[in-house]
Scaffold this motif. Structure first.
Motif, mmCIF file in Angstrom:
data_model
loop_
_atom_site.group_PDB
_atom_site.id
_atom_site.type_symbol
_atom_site.label_atom_id
_atom_site.label_comp_id
_atom_site.label_asym_id
_atom_site.label_seq_id
_atom_site.Cartn_x
_atom_site.Cartn_y
_atom_site.Cartn_z
ATOM 1 N N SER A 1 0.834 -1.273 0.166
ATOM 2 C CA SER A 1 0.009 -0.016 0.020
ATOM 3 C C SER A 1 0.859 1.362 -0.041
ATOM 4 N N ILE A 2 2.068 0.982 -0.007
ATOM 5 C CA ILE A 2 3.133 2.269 0.119
ATOM 6 C C ILE A 2 2.878 2.975 -1.371
ATOM 7 N N GLY A 3 2.557 4.325 -1.231
ATOM 8 C CA GLY A 3 2.488 4.982 -2.714
ATOM 9 C C GLY A 3 3.590 5.746 -3.030
ATOM 10 N N ASP A 4 4.723 5.737 -2.381
ATOM 11 C CA ASP A 4 5.680 6.653 -2.639
ATOM 12 C C ASP A 4 6.368 5.957 -3.952
ATOM 13 N N ALA A 5 6.581 6.718 -4.942
ATOM 14 C CA ALA A 5 7.121 6.318 -6.235
ATOM 15 C C ALA A 5 8.688 5.697 -6.156
ATOM 16 N N TRP B 1 9.829 3.901 -3.347
ATOM 17 C CA TRP B 1 9.648 2.720 -2.822
ATOM 18 C C TRP B 1 9.354 1.658 -4.010
ATOM 19 N N TRP B 2 8.315 2.096 -4.949
ATOM 20 C CA TRP B 2 8.228 1.138 -6.221
ATOM 21 C C TRP B 2 9.308 1.268 -7.052
ATOM 22 N N ALA B 3 9.916 2.253 -7.249
ATOM 23 C CA ALA B 3 11.264 2.335 -8.053
ATOM 24 C C ALA B 3 12.419 1.219 -7.514
ATOM 25 N N ILE B 4 12.588 1.035 -6.356
ATOM 26 C CA ILE B 4 13.445 0.124 -5.577
ATOM 27 C C ILE B 4 12.727 -1.434 -5.949
ATOM 28 N N ILE B 5 11.486 -1.422 -5.714
ATOM 29 C CA ILE B 5 10.837 -2.812 -5.669
ATOM 30 C C ILE B 5 11.092 -3.277 -7.143
ATOM 31 N N GLU B 6 10.697 -2.415 -8.223
ATOM 32 C CA GLU B 6 10.533 -2.737 -9.486
ATOM 33 C C GLU B 6 12.022 -2.965 -10.217
ATOM 34 N N ALA B 7 13.054 -2.418 -9.645
ATOM 35 C CA ALA B 7 14.462 -2.337 -10.272
ATOM 36 C C ALA B 7 14.858 -3.826 -10.296
ATOM 37 N N GLU B 8 15.671 -4.250 -11.234
ATOM 38 C CA GLU B 8 16.355 -5.457 -11.470
ATOM 39 C C GLU B 8 17.026 -5.985 -10.269
ATOM 40 N N PRO B 9 16.546 -6.863 -9.603
ATOM 41 C CA PRO B 9 17.402 -7.539 -8.485
ATOM 42 C C PRO B 9 18.785 -7.780 -8.686
ATOM 43 N N LEU B 10 19.705 -7.643 -7.860
ATOM 44 C CA LEU B 10 21.086 -7.621 -8.160
ATOM 45 C C LEU B 10 21.552 -9.153 -7.372
ATOM 46 N N ASP B 11 20.862 -9.175 -6.321
ATOM 47 C CA ASP B 11 21.176 -10.237 -5.392
ATOM 48 C C ASP B 11 19.782 -11.110 -5.197
ATOM 49 N N ASN B 12 20.054 -12.447 -4.652
ATOM 50 C CA ASN B 12 19.162 -13.282 -4.165
ATOM 51 C C ASN B 12 19.113 -13.132 -2.732
ATOM 52 N N ASP B 13 18.245 -11.848 -2.351
ATOM 53 C CA ASP B 13 17.884 -11.794 -0.839
ATOM 54 C C ASP B 13 16.696 -11.284 -0.349
ATOM 55 N N LEU B 14 16.698 -10.650 0.867
ATOM 56 C CA LEU B 14 15.159 -10.297 1.187
ATOM 57 C C LEU B 14 14.539 -9.268 0.262
ATOM 58 N N LEU B 15 15.269 -8.409 -0.317
ATOM 59 C CA LEU B 15 14.518 -7.362 -0.938
ATOM 60 C C LEU B 15 14.330 -8.110 -2.214
ATOM 61 N N ALA B 16 14.772 -8.781 -2.890
ATOM 62 C CA ALA B 16 14.433 -9.724 -4.128
ATOM 63 C C ALA B 16 13.181 -10.314 -3.890
ATOM 64 N N ALA B 17 13.103 -10.939 -2.851
ATOM 65 C CA ALA B 17 12.021 -11.997 -2.452
ATOM 66 C C ALA B 17 10.767 -11.144 -2.086
ATOM 67 N N LEU B 18 11.131 -10.014 -1.304
ATOM 68 C CA LEU B 18 9.890 -8.956 -1.162
ATOM 69 C C LEU B 18 9.301 -8.573 -2.492
ATOM 70 N N ALA B 19 10.235 -8.158 -3.349
ATOM 71 C CA ALA B 19 9.939 -7.605 -4.579
ATOM 72 C C ALA B 19 9.051 -8.609 -5.521
ATOM 73 N N ALA B 20 9.205 -9.754 -5.475
ATOM 74 C CA ALA B 20 8.659 -10.632 -6.516
ATOM 75 C C ALA B 20 7.277 -10.983 -5.571
ATOM 76 N N ALA B 21 7.127 -11.073 -4.309
ATOM 77 C CA ALA B 21 5.925 -11.138 -3.439
ATOM 78 C C ALA B 21 4.892 -10.043 -3.760
ATOM 79 N N LEU B 22 5.541 -8.854 -3.637
ATOM 80 C CA LEU B 22 4.751 -7.542 -3.927
ATOM 81 C C LEU B 22 4.175 -7.533 -5.191
#
Length: 116
Positions: A33-37, A39-60
């Motif tokens: 529900s975060i509306g800040d662009a 945040w979504w730029a971070i989430i939608e960026a190509e993940p560099l690592d197989n880590d929490l952020l990449a797993a969260l990005a895929a889930a979101l």
């Protein structure tokens, strides 16, 4: 469809509540529900690592219906997210958690990962 009704596909998705996954779904709904662009730029960026952020990005992206996934893929998303919640946050979907505390813990872990 009558005026004022929303189609089911417009609502965010949630993972099946396997065990005690309800707090994970609450966490994902809060993050989705975060509306800040930024945040979504971070989430939608190509993940560099197989880590929490990449797993969260895929889930979101799945929760917000930005990707289609088969049932097997959803299970893999859940397993990946579970792995990184345990490894990077010390949170287990197999145990009851306070969703607010979990959110703070995950945000701290994401912040730490972005600083690396």
């Amino acid at each position: 469809m009558e005026r004022g009704q929303r189609a089911d596909y417009e609502f965010p998705r949630a993972f099946p509540n396997v065990g005690l996954w309800c707090w994970v779904n609450s966490l994902l709904q809060a993050l989705a529900s975060i509306g800040d662009a930024r945040w979504w730029a971070i989430i939608e960026a190509e993940p560099l690592d197989n880590d929490l952020l990449a797993a969260l990005a895929a889930a979101l992206q799945w929760v917000n219906r930005r990707t289609g996934q088969s049932k097997g893929d959803v299970r893999n998303l859940m397993l990946s997210l579970q792995h990184f919640l345990v490894m990077e946050c010390g949170l287990s979907p197999a145990t009851e958690q306070d969703a607010h505390e979990a959110l703070l813990t995950v945000l701290e872990a994401v912040h730490g990962g972005l600083l690396r």
